[in-house]
Design an enzyme around this catalytic site. Structure first.
Site, mmCIF file in Angstrom:
data_model
loop_
_atom_site.group_PDB
_atom_site.id
_atom_site.type_symbol
_atom_site.label_atom_id
_atom_site.label_comp_id
_atom_site.label_asym_id
_atom_site.label_seq_id
_atom_site.Cartn_x
_atom_site.Cartn_y
_atom_site.Cartn_z
ATOM 1 N N HIS A 93 0.854 -1.202 0.000
ATOM 2 C CA HIS A 93 0.000 0.000 0.000
ATOM 3 C C HIS A 93 0.883 1.243 0.000
ATOM 4 C CE1 HIS A 93 0.373 1.134 4.352
ATOM 5 N NE2 HIS A 93 0.522 -0.174 4.538
ATOM 6 N N ASP A 105 6.229 1.703 6.167
ATOM 7 C CA ASP A 105 4.823 1.301 6.113
ATOM 8 C C ASP A 105 4.067 2.244 5.179
ATOM 9 O OD1 ASP A 105 2.515 -0.057 6.698
ATOM 10 O OD2 ASP A 105 2.074 1.114 8.484
ATOM 11 N N GLU A 139 -4.920 1.318 2.738
ATOM 12 C CA GLU A 139 -4.761 0.250 3.741
ATOM 13 C C GLU A 139 -4.841 0.819 5.148
ATOM 14 O OE1 GLU A 139 -2.691 -2.384 6.628
ATOM 15 O OE2 GLU A 139 -2.204 -0.326 6.062
ATOM 16 N N GLU A 140 -4.264 2.001 5.339
ATOM 17 C CA GLU A 140 -4.264 2.593 6.677
ATOM 18 C C GLU A 140 -5.668 2.961 7.126
ATOM 19 O OE1 GLU A 140 -1.885 2.303 8.474
ATOM 20 O OE2 GLU A 140 -0.049 2.333 7.294
ATOM 21 N N GLU A 166 4.069 -5.975 4.395
ATOM 22 C CA GLU A 166 3.648 -5.030 5.427
ATOM 23 C C GLU A 166 4.833 -4.600 6.293
ATOM 24 O OE1 GLU A 166 1.901 -3.014 6.895
ATOM 25 O OE2 GLU A 166 0.011 -3.063 5.803
ATOM 26 N N HIS A 242 4.897 4.349 12.248
ATOM 27 C CA HIS A 242 3.777 5.302 12.267
ATOM 28 C C HIS A 242 4.146 6.629 12.949
ATOM 29 C CE1 HIS A 242 0.058 2.540 11.382
ATOM 30 N NE2 HIS A 242 0.960 2.520 10.422
#
Length: 794
Positions: A93, A105, A139-140, A166, A242
């Protein structure tokens, strides 16, 4: 590396933003078109831009419903020139969470997929099956784009297996942490093809237990597409996952190369495999798999593992039975001694666990939780030494008072047998429960038993000689080496998670529990040495001294939990939402309104470390719960309310915000339905992210709605949560809810609230929010945005 740098240079790629929907998509298309121009005649490349709209319910985070509109997928199909009936999917993603560059990510995975597409397309060898590359753009937003692809795209029907790429950390080795469901041939494909394997069925069973508050697209392909697959994730350095520190320069080129080597090899293997076309024939059965120090993977069917486990346990019980029955007249006496040692070992474990958890509780109570977050060695010095000292103390006291005149050699022998008995029982129980992780118990039964049988004569004749100790250590080498390797993996994954697991669970108690468990495991076959050596006082005093000194230092606050070190940051996560709230009555009148900055610290410490830097954020402004409103009248972006106590979030009064694109919420119609039901139809338009909260009033019940599969799914606490997101140019959101209601409902039948979240653009941060964020210390990652909250009664 070039692909990665260019994707992250776009900046945060939040769903609905121009960065995600236009810039990232255009960059991917530009690279794909360039690859297509240079591909060989052996292949055909097709490209499609999908913008699906859909809805589904998921039991993640306690259960909620998701709705998406016009989100973006970039889909590429590489197939033989004559086409292919079957395909393998590779998924990444390109979107990121707000306010982060999202290098690991998941931009790095998309970069790897572009390079794999480039490599395969230039090969003169034709593939047997198609390879579909899905660059998914949402995706998030809790797995929305993968759902849109697997349930709506025409190519999805041809997919027989998938690889999902991922991240739960930044760089390092990519771990295979989920496979299947069933389909052991997929694990065998990874075993045969992967050049640098790193895989663990233990990680799979931990992740699927729900202990880690995370999920991946693997779930969507499994549950909505009925497709088996392999889930891989980078797990190193999860402290900056993140956050703003997830930048491309922190991902080593070696890490990218390693991931590329593995995924390319596995994709090529699957795309040329006869089994892919008939994958349904190889579906049945789970598989036990684990890598040996990253050198190779051992994998075998779970049913074979079950047989091996039971045989190993049976041999161990046979050995113990023979020991008890020799000689027969003393069988009862021998059994009593074995059961006494067994009980003492278990007692020592329970005492150790209770004592160490009490220390962790004390540390948490005095406000020193997470002292080890930046300095992991502190957790070992504090909880590891406490655990080892307590174990030794219990057995030292047992030796001194309970076994006062008993032969030391006999005691060493009987406590070895007690440990073997514990592991044998654990092996039988875990196997009966169907846990593939039972192979660990097999190691801890088979190797010690073989060691004991080999050195029995030496020990019975001469006791604990140097030769005996060396042979004993060599025999235990394999299980101890593997356990240390596994413990490194577990702590690598779990320690950073403690900094983002909410305010409900004391992280010190969780980590202390893990350390005690590993201490018990690693000491299980060394308890007998406490009874063999003359004295353990020196060891006990040393461990106690280290523990006491560490505890004093922790209590003094010398170990600060967080770090802003540029090379290795370990920030505290704080979310700030500048919020306008309006509460309407049944007639549509505003009965209450306020505005403020709602603050959530994502770990157990709350804001105790921030108050000295920003004094107005203190315990006098804790958030009150609006009992009459769903989710306490607060604008949760996701239903994670159960992870946070209201004593640990704050509401700082602030001026009202005036978004340039305010939310529009309309009741379109109210229709009486059969069986005393009422259908309310609504239209909503607003920013790219909105949250809908529904609570039926007393006597009413939410029976149906136009979302998901039509059956409402309640979140923890009984309210209903709907997560909405959209890409560009989406039509207004229309939905209806149907409620059964009593004949008299003068105070309404449903409370319904809508929150609008402004994650990007000129509405994202107010001047007051900007100013507050600037005052936060450098060791925080403070993510801020503006939002509005409106509660209605119908």
């Amino acid at each position: 590396r070039g692909y990665l740098d260019n994707i992250t240079a776009i900046g945060p790629r939040t769903v609905g933003s121009p960065e995600n929907e236009v810039l990232a998509v255009n960059y991917l298309l530009e690279q794909i078109r360039g690859i297509e121009r240079e591909s060989t005649d052996a292949h055909k490349i097709s490209v499609d831009i999908q913008r699906p709209t859909g809805s589904f319910s998921i039991d993640f985070l306690g259960g909620f419903t998701s709705y998406y509109a016009n989100i973006t997928n970039v889909v590429v199909k590489l197939e033989p020139r004559n086409g292919a009936e079957h395909a393998v999917l590779s998924n990444c993603h390109f979107d990121s969470v707000p306010n982060t560059p999202g290098a690991s990510d998941d931009a790095v995975s998309c970069a790897v997929m572009l390079e794999i597409l480039n490599t395969l397309s230039k090969s003169s060898e034709s593939l047997q099956h198609a390879v579909i590359f899905l660059f998914n753009g949402a995706e998030e937003n809790i797995l929305q784009a993968s759902h849109g692809f697997i349930t709506q795209h025409e190519w999805a029907k041809s997919i027989r297996a998938f690889i999902n790429l991922e991240a739960a950390g930044v760089g390092g080795k990519e771990l295979v942490f989920q496979t299947g469901p069933e389909n052991p041939w997929l694990v065998q494909a990874y075993v045969v093809a992967a050049k640098h394997p790193f895989a663990s069925v233990v990680a799979q069973e931990i992740f699927q237990s729900g202990i880690i508050p995370a999920d991946t697209d693997f779930r969507i392909y499994r549950d909505f597409g009925n497709v088996p697959g392999i889930d891989l994730a980078f797990i190193e350095n999860g402290y900056i996952y993140h956050t703003e520190y997830d930048t491309s320069d922190r991902i080593l080129t070696d890490s990218i190369q390693r991931a590329g080597d593995n995924i390319l090899a596995v994709l090529k293997y699957l795309a040329t495999s006869e089994k892919l076309a008939k994958s349904f024939e190889y579906r049945h059965g789970n598989v036990v798999f684990f890598d040996i120090l990253g050198l190779f993977v051992l994998a075998y069917p779970a049913r074979v593992g079950t047989i091996m486990n039971y045989i190993t346990a049976a041999i161990a019980f046979f050995y113990l039975s023979k020991k008890v029955l020799q000689p027969k007249p003393r069988a009862v006496h021998n059994l009593k001694k074995l059961l006494t040692a067994f009980s003492l070992t278990l007692t020592s474990w329970v005492c150790t666990l209770v004592a160490v958890l009490m220390v962790a509780m004390f540390v948490s109570f005095i406000g020193r939780a997470l002292s080890w977050y930046t300095h992991f060695y502190v957790s070992v010095s504090l909880y590891g030494t406490a655990a080892a000292a307590k174990l030794i103390l219990v057995h030292m006291l047992a030796k001194k008072f309970f076994y006062k005149n008993v032969n030391e050699q006999y005691l060493g022998d009987v406590f070895f047998d007690a440990s073997l008995m514990i592991w044998s029982i654990a092996l039988a129980v875990m196997t009966q429960m169907g846990l593939c992780s039972a192979f660990i118990c097999t190691l801890w039964v088979a190797f010690p038993l073989l060691t004991k049988l080999m050195i029995h004569k030496e020990f019975s004749k001469k006791g604990a000689t140097i030769k005996f100790i060396v042979m004993y250590m060599l025999g235990m080498f394999v299980p101890y080496l593997y356990m240390l390797y596994l413990s490194w993996t577990v702590f690598e994954m779990f320690t950073p998670v403690m900094g983002r697991s909410g305010s409900e669970i004391p992280p010190d108690m969780v980590l202390a529990g893990f350390i005690v468990i590993f201490t018990m495991i690693l000491s299980s076959y060394f308890i007998n040495f406490i009874y063999l050596v003359k004295s353990t006082k020196t060891t006990l005093v040393t461990l106690t001294t280290v523990f006491v000194v560490t505890l004093i230092l922790v209590c003094s606050g010398i170990f600060f939990p967080y770090s802003s070190d540029a090379a290795n940051p370990k920030p505290k996560r704080v979310f700030l939402q500048h919020t306008n709230r309006r509460f309407h009555d049944l007639d549509g009148n505003v009965v209450k309104s306020d505005s403020g900055i709602w603050i959530n610290g994502f770990d157990y410490n709350g804001i105790s470390h921030i108050t000295p830097h920003v004094p107005e954020i203190n315990d006098t402004i804790r958030t009150p719960c609006e009992e009459q409103a769903p989710f306490c009248g607060l604008p949760w972006i996701l239903p994670v309310h159960f992870m946070f106590r209201f004593v640990k979030n704050w509401y700082l009064p602030a001026p009202e915000i005036l978004p340039r694109s305010p939310i529009q919420f309309k009741l379109l119609s109210k229709k009486l339905m059969p069986w005393n039901s009422v259908r309310l139809s609504f239209e909503v338009s607003g920013p790219s992210h909105m949250s809908l909260y529904v609570r039926p009033r007393a006597g009413s019940a939410l029976s149906r709605w136009s979302l998901g599969d039509g059956m409402p799914v309640a979140s923890l606490g009984g309210d209903y949560f709907v997560f909405y997101s959209r890409g560009l140019h989406a039509a207004p959101w229309h939905f209806w809810v149907e409620l059964t209601a009593p004949e008299k409902h003068s105070d309404g039948i449903v409370s319904l609230a809508i929150a609008a979240h402004y994650f990007f653009g000129e509405d994202q941060k107010s001047p007051q929010l900007y100013a507050l964020l600037e005052r936060f210390p450098k060791w925080t990652f403070s993510s801020g945005w503006s939002c509005t909250y409106d509660l209605f009664v119908f």
